[in-house]
Design an enzyme around this catalytic site. Structure first.
Site, mmCIF file in Angstrom:
data_model
loop_
_atom_site.group_PDB
_atom_site.id
_atom_site.type_symbol
_atom_site.label_atom_id
_atom_site.label_comp_id
_atom_site.label_asym_id
_atom_site.label_seq_id
_atom_site.Cartn_x
_atom_site.Cartn_y
_atom_site.Cartn_z
ATOM 1 N N ASP A 1 -31.914 39.014 27.530
ATOM 2 C CA ASP A 1 -32.618 39.939 26.650
ATOM 3 C C ASP A 1 -34.100 39.625 26.799
ATOM 4 O O ASP A 1 -34.476 38.607 27.395
ATOM 5 C CB ASP A 1 -32.163 39.741 25.197
ATOM 6 C CG ASP A 1 -32.775 40.735 24.223
ATOM 7 O OD1 ASP A 1 -33.206 41.825 24.665
ATOM 8 O OD2 ASP A 1 -32.835 40.434 23.016
ATOM 9 N N CYS B 1 -29.129 43.679 25.403
ATOM 10 C CA CYS B 1 -30.347 44.410 25.044
ATOM 11 C C CYS B 1 -30.082 45.892 25.283
ATOM 12 O O CYS B 1 -29.713 46.283 26.397
ATOM 13 C CB CYS B 1 -31.516 43.938 25.909
ATOM 14 S SG CYS B 1 -33.033 44.877 25.695
ATOM 15 N N CYS C 1 -29.970 48.200 17.963
ATOM 16 C CA CYS C 1 -30.796 47.196 18.651
ATOM 17 C C CYS C 1 -30.154 45.853 18.384
ATOM 18 O O CYS C 1 -29.782 45.553 17.232
ATOM 19 C CB CYS C 1 -32.230 47.233 18.129
ATOM 20 S SG CYS C 1 -33.272 45.857 18.701
#
Length: 261
Positions: free
Chosen positions: A7, A70, A177
């Site tokens: 990420d 991500c 997210c």
């Protein structure tokens, strides 16, 4: 067994903790580039370059699979990551959990970064998986950055602002997210309406952890001995979990593991 996660920053903690709970014997490699976080506002080309660098740093440790923990990198760089690493290293992307959220009925709210909210990608998922369900897209400016730095005041302010834009009748919230999963309880408390049934939150960490095991032919074994190691890569260099990670339960779980050497 060795599973890598990548990420821009600490959004990978939720999926890493999910893997640790499913397989305490798995070695984990956490690869990030916190200096370039957030990736959301960057161009697709820039995200791809940065994601490839983070992934290649993890690949040097010869993992059995790589989780792209991500949403932005999964949207913008997944084909490039798979072209670079597969078939040698299976690459598992992260998709907002719109399909299971819509199956619960509605109304549904999707909390996501400003870059993702209203994007053709997210709108496509809504059309495909939530046709006929009332969906509200809620942009959450600053929330991922506040979570990254464990800035409690900024986290509360960003959550309160997003909650104010979330319709009162919403019963299901998609956490679009990976950073948001680290503050899921605070999101639930902010959106839950008194006297109504408990709010349902849908994140992606558990699903991607389970998918990673399936891709390498393994099964969950939460009773396995807790012997898995942890390697933390920050911009390609071995280090330790950043101090803000310890503000979260997932970070504290992972910090109890002795880093690989």
């Amino acid at each position: 067994m060795k599973i890598a996660l990548m990420d821009s920053g600490m959004g990978l903690l939720a999926a890493a903790a999910a893997v640790r709970l499913l397989r305490p014997d798995a070695d984990l490699i956490l690869s990030s580039d916190p200096g370039s976080m957030p990736w959301g506002p960057r161009t697709p080309e820039d995200v791809t370059v940065r994601a490839l660098a983070v992934a290649e740093a993890a690949a040097e440790h010869r993992p059995d699979a790589l989780i792209v923990a991500c949403n932005t990198a999964s949207v913008r760089a997944l084909p490039a990551l798979r072209a670079r690493l597969e078939p040698g290293v299976p690459v598992i992307g992260t998709v907002p959990a719109i399909k299971p959220a819509a199956a619960d009925g509605g109304p549904v709210a999707i909390w996501a970064t400003p870059a993702t909210t209203g994007s053709p990608y997210q709108r496509g998922l809504i059309r495909e998986f939530a046709d006929g369900v009332h969906v509200t897209e809620v942009a959450c400016p600053g929330l991922a950055e506040a979570v990254e730095h464990a800035d409690q005041v900024a986290i509360d302010a960003a959550i309160a602002a997003a909650a104010a834009r979330t319709p009162d009748d919403v019963r299901v919230v998609v956490l679009g997210c990976t950073h948001y999963e680290l503050v899921a309880d605070r999101i639930r408390a902010a959106v839950q309406q008194s006297g109504l049934p408990p709010l349902v939150l849908h994140g992606s960490a558990g699903a991607v952890a389970a998918q990673a095991l399936r891709r390498i032919g393994e099964v969950p074994a939460p009773e396995a001995p807790a012997v898995g190691s942890l390697t933390v890569l920050l911009s390609g260099h071995e280090g330790a979990l950043p101090a803000p990670a310890l503000a979260y339960e997932e970070g504290r779980l992972l910090s109890a593991v002795t880093p690989a050497r």
